[in-house]
Design an enzyme around this catalytic site. Sequence first.
Site, PDB file in Angstrom:
ATOM      1  N   ASP A 177     -18.073   1.838   2.508  1.00 37.22           N
ATOM      2  CA  ASP A 177     -19.302   1.928   2.783  1.00 37.22           C
ATOM      3  C   ASP A 177     -19.391   3.758   2.852  1.00 37.22           C
ATOM      4  O   ASP A 177     -18.801   4.369   2.253  1.00 37.22           O
ATOM      5  CB  ASP A 177     -19.215   1.506   4.199  1.00 37.22           C
ATOM      6  CG  ASP A 177     -20.499   1.015   4.175  1.00 37.22           C
ATOM      7  OD1 ASP A 177     -21.747   1.320   4.417  1.00 37.22           O
ATOM      8  OD2 ASP A 177     -20.367  -0.540   4.652  1.00 37.22           O
ATOM      9  N   ILE A 178     -20.711   3.884   3.353  1.00 43.18           N
ATOM     10  CA  ILE A 178     -21.319   4.855   3.968  1.00 43.18           C
ATOM     11  C   ILE A 178     -19.995   6.004   4.200  1.00 43.18           C
ATOM     12  O   ILE A 178     -19.195   5.218   5.465  1.00 43.18           O
ATOM     13  CB  ILE A 178     -21.828   5.500   4.729  1.00 43.18           C
ATOM     14  CG1 ILE A 178     -22.297   5.480   6.040  1.00 43.18           C
ATOM     15  CG2 ILE A 178     -23.309   4.962   3.420  1.00 43.18           C
ATOM     16  CD1 ILE A 178     -23.371   5.115   6.777  1.00 43.18           C
ATOM     17  N   GLY A 179     -20.093   7.209   4.648  1.00 43.23           N
ATOM     18  CA  GLY A 179     -18.273   7.920   4.959  1.00 43.23           C
ATOM     19  C   GLY A 179     -18.555   7.867   6.510  1.00 43.23           C
ATOM     20  O   GLY A 179     -17.794   7.440   7.331  1.00 43.23           O
ATOM     21  N   THR A 184      -0.255  -3.291   2.576  1.00 37.21           N
ATOM     22  CA  THR A 184      -0.336  -4.701   3.824  1.00 37.21           C
ATOM     23  C   THR A 184      -2.223  -5.490   3.427  1.00 37.21           C
ATOM     24  O   THR A 184      -2.997  -4.106   3.297  1.00 37.21           O
ATOM     25  CB  THR A 184      -0.336  -4.534   5.037  1.00 37.21           C
ATOM     26  OG1 THR A 184      -0.951  -3.200   5.365  1.00 37.21           O
ATOM     27  CG2 THR A 184       1.220  -3.881   5.387  1.00 37.21           C
ATOM     28  N   ARG A 190       2.779 -11.951  -4.953  1.00 37.76           N
ATOM     29  CA  ARG A 190       3.424 -13.607  -5.552  1.00 37.76           C
ATOM     30  C   ARG A 190       4.331 -13.438  -6.432  1.00 37.76           C
ATOM     31  O   ARG A 190       5.303 -14.484  -6.020  1.00 37.76           O
ATOM     32  CB  ARG A 190       1.905 -14.357  -5.678  1.00 37.76           C
ATOM     33  CG  ARG A 190       1.088 -14.908  -4.612  1.00 37.76           C
ATOM     34  CD  ARG A 190      -0.111 -14.880  -5.302  1.00 37.76           C
ATOM     35  NE  ARG A 190      -0.869 -14.252  -6.228  1.00 37.76           N
ATOM     36  CZ  ARG A 190      -1.757 -14.442  -6.448  1.00 37.76           C
ATOM     37  NH1 ARG A 190      -2.336 -15.377  -6.266  1.00 37.76           N
ATOM     38  NH2 ARG A 190      -2.768 -13.148  -6.779  1.00 37.76           N
ATOM     39  N   TYR A 205      -1.772  -9.996 -14.865  1.00 35.40           N
ATOM     40  CA  TYR A 205      -0.419  -9.796 -14.465  1.00 35.40           C
ATOM     41  C   TYR A 205       0.771  -8.920 -16.289  1.00 35.40           C
ATOM     42  O   TYR A 205      -0.082  -9.579 -17.437  1.00 35.40           O
ATOM     43  CB  TYR A 205       0.352 -10.928 -14.995  1.00 35.40           C
ATOM     44  CG  TYR A 205       0.573 -11.022 -13.135  1.00 35.40           C
ATOM     45  CD1 TYR A 205       0.302  -9.876 -11.659  1.00 35.40           C
ATOM     46  CD2 TYR A 205       0.214 -12.838 -12.883  1.00 35.40           C
ATOM     47  CE1 TYR A 205       0.184 -11.187 -10.182  1.00 35.40           C
ATOM     48  CE2 TYR A 205      -0.273 -13.125 -11.507  1.00 35.40           C
ATOM     49  CZ  TYR A 205      -0.017 -12.439 -10.348  1.00 35.40           C
ATOM     50  OH  TYR A 205      -0.799 -12.682  -9.053  1.00 35.40           O
ATOM     51  N   LYS A 222      -8.841  -0.970   1.197  1.00 36.65           N
ATOM     52  CA  LYS A 222     -10.730  -0.642   0.331  1.00 36.65           C
ATOM     53  C   LYS A 222     -11.942  -0.682   0.523  1.00 36.65           C
ATOM     54  O   LYS A 222     -12.982  -1.581   0.744  1.00 36.65           O
ATOM     55  CB  LYS A 222     -10.680  -1.972  -0.790  1.00 36.65           C
ATOM     56  CG  LYS A 222      -9.700  -2.600  -1.820  1.00 36.65           C
ATOM     57  CD  LYS A 222      -9.221  -4.067  -2.823  1.00 36.65           C
ATOM     58  CE  LYS A 222      -8.902  -4.187  -3.632  1.00 36.65           C
ATOM     59  NZ  LYS A 222      -7.139  -4.439  -2.961  1.00 36.65           N
ATOM     60  N   PHE A 223     -11.949   0.893   1.509  1.00 42.32           N
ATOM     61  CA  PHE A 223     -13.261   1.108   2.102  1.00 42.32           C
ATOM     62  C   PHE A 223     -14.053   0.933   0.449  1.00 42.32           C
ATOM     63  O   PHE A 223     -14.219   1.576  -0.429  1.00 42.32           O
ATOM     64  CB  PHE A 223     -13.367   2.495   2.678  1.00 42.32           C
ATOM     65  CG  PHE A 223     -12.088   2.072   3.431  1.00 42.32           C
ATOM     66  CD1 PHE A 223     -12.318   1.662   5.325  1.00 42.32           C
ATOM     67  CD2 PHE A 223     -10.886   2.442   3.798  1.00 42.32           C
ATOM     68  CE1 PHE A 223     -11.329   1.415   6.005  1.00 42.32           C
ATOM     69  CE2 PHE A 223      -9.690   2.815   4.457  1.00 42.32           C
ATOM     70  CZ  PHE A 223     -10.510   2.015   6.008  1.00 42.32           C
TER      71      PHE A 223
HETATM   72  O1  S5P Z   1      -6.882  -4.095  -9.211  1.00 37.99           O
HETATM   73  C1  S5P Z   1      -6.703  -4.663  -7.989  1.00 37.99           C
HETATM   74  C2  S5P Z   1      -6.496  -3.746  -6.752  1.00 37.99           C
HETATM   75  C3  S5P Z   1      -5.583  -4.592  -6.080  1.00 37.99           C
HETATM   76  S1  S5P Z   1      -5.304  -3.659  -4.285  1.00 37.99           S
HETATM   77  N1  S5P Z   1      -5.495  -5.818  -8.575  1.00 37.99           N
HETATM   78  C4  S5P Z   1      -5.283  -6.337  -7.125  1.00 37.99           C
HETATM   79  O2  S5P Z   1      -4.344  -7.328  -7.571  1.00 37.99           O
HETATM   80  N2  S5P Z   1      -4.624  -5.660  -5.889  1.00 37.99           N
HETATM   81  C5  S5P Z   1      -3.710  -5.875  -5.201  1.00 37.99           C
HETATM   82  O3  S5P Z   1      -2.729  -6.441  -5.645  1.00 37.99           O
HETATM   83  C6  S5P Z   1      -4.435  -7.173  -4.466  1.00 37.99           C
HETATM   84  O4  S5P Z   1      -5.166  -7.600  -3.772  1.00 37.99           O
HETATM   85  C7  S5P Z   1      -3.072  -8.000  -3.911  1.00 37.99           C
HETATM   86  O5  S5P Z   1      -3.071  -7.766  -2.798  1.00 37.99           O
HETATM   87  C8  S5P Z   1      -2.368  -7.740  -5.180  1.00 37.99           C
HETATM   88  C9  S5P Z   1      -1.491  -8.548  -6.066  1.00 37.99           C
HETATM   89  O6  S5P Z   1      -0.884  -9.087  -5.527  1.00 37.99           O
HETATM   90  P1  S5P Z   1      -0.373 -10.589  -6.654  1.00 37.99           P
HETATM   91  O7  S5P Z   1       0.178 -11.614  -5.409  1.00 37.99           O
HETATM   92  O8  S5P Z   1      -1.209 -11.080  -7.848  1.00 37.99           O
HETATM   93  O9  S5P Z   1       0.810 -10.213  -7.156  1.00 37.99           O
END
Ligand code: S5P
Length: 279
Positions: A98-100, A63, A242, A223, A95-96
């Site tokens: 920042d600082i702890g 999510t 997608r 991809y 995807k945090f």
């Molecule tokens: O390197 C990355 C890391 C992530 S988490 N490349 C990415 O695409 N993502 C995530 O994977 C991105 O934020 C998105 O939610 C998902 C890829 O989505 P798609 O529609 O391109 O398959």
Amino acid sequence: MATSFTQTYASRAEKHANQAARALLETIERKRSNLCVSVDVTKQADFLRIIDVVGPYICLVKTHVDVIEDFDYSVIERLQELSTKHDFQIFEDRKFADIGNTVALQYSSGVHKIAHWSHLTNAHPVPGPSIITGLASVGLPLGRGLLLLAEMSTKGSLATGAYTEEAVRMARASPDFVIGFIAQRRMDGVGLREGESAGDEDFLILTPGVGLDTKGDGMGQQYRTPRQVVLESGCDVIIVGRGIYGKDNGANPDAVRAQAERYREEGWKAYQERIAATS
Ligand code: S5P
């Protein structure tokens, strides 16, 4: 000793020390699915409908709750119901970075309270080990797991070479909480210094940038096929967005279901070939 590349999900589940990693590996084995669906849509109704349709075919839902325009906490309750109904784990792709102290607040609090419902989350290693300390202070008592972004799928990514190696070293230093990586390939033994051994480390590799019908999205995304990702690069979970819900926010449930089935089958076939080739 066999590396995690050659072991089954089931045997890795038996040995893994982290509760969230174990639960994910067990779910993959039980459902015979290494497919994670990434649901990046902006309306609650679309979000929940897509997840209900793909639920039977996936091990994990990824999510981005911050893109849901009509967000209220009830969407999390519905998501949890669907997680029980269809038997999948949840991964908020926060995807945090920042600082702890700040990431501990972002993880535990605010509108989204991510740590309360998300079995897995992720972080950029860019701040150094303190980001793990901050997130672990919240996530470990709840049995959560963290993935570090060791590589990215995008064209021109800076997460390469020494940066990737340092990410793996950071993970190796926190094996109780860091369960693996967002990456494009296996990381077994990456970044080991002379005299160090990988021991029985088992990092889970979750890989986005997966598509069967196109090579990119015109915005830097790249991809590869499930076969390239799982069989050739040794990754464990394919993350597909997608490619499954399409350009219309998954308006046609039959089309979404067909794509989820297709990616599940391709991902599982590639895993079976990998195991057969190495056993
Ligand atoms: O390197 C990355 C890391 C992530 S988490 N490349 C990415 O695409 N993502 C995530 O994977 C991105 O934020 C998105 O939610 C998902 C890829 O989505 P798609 O529609 O391109 O398959």
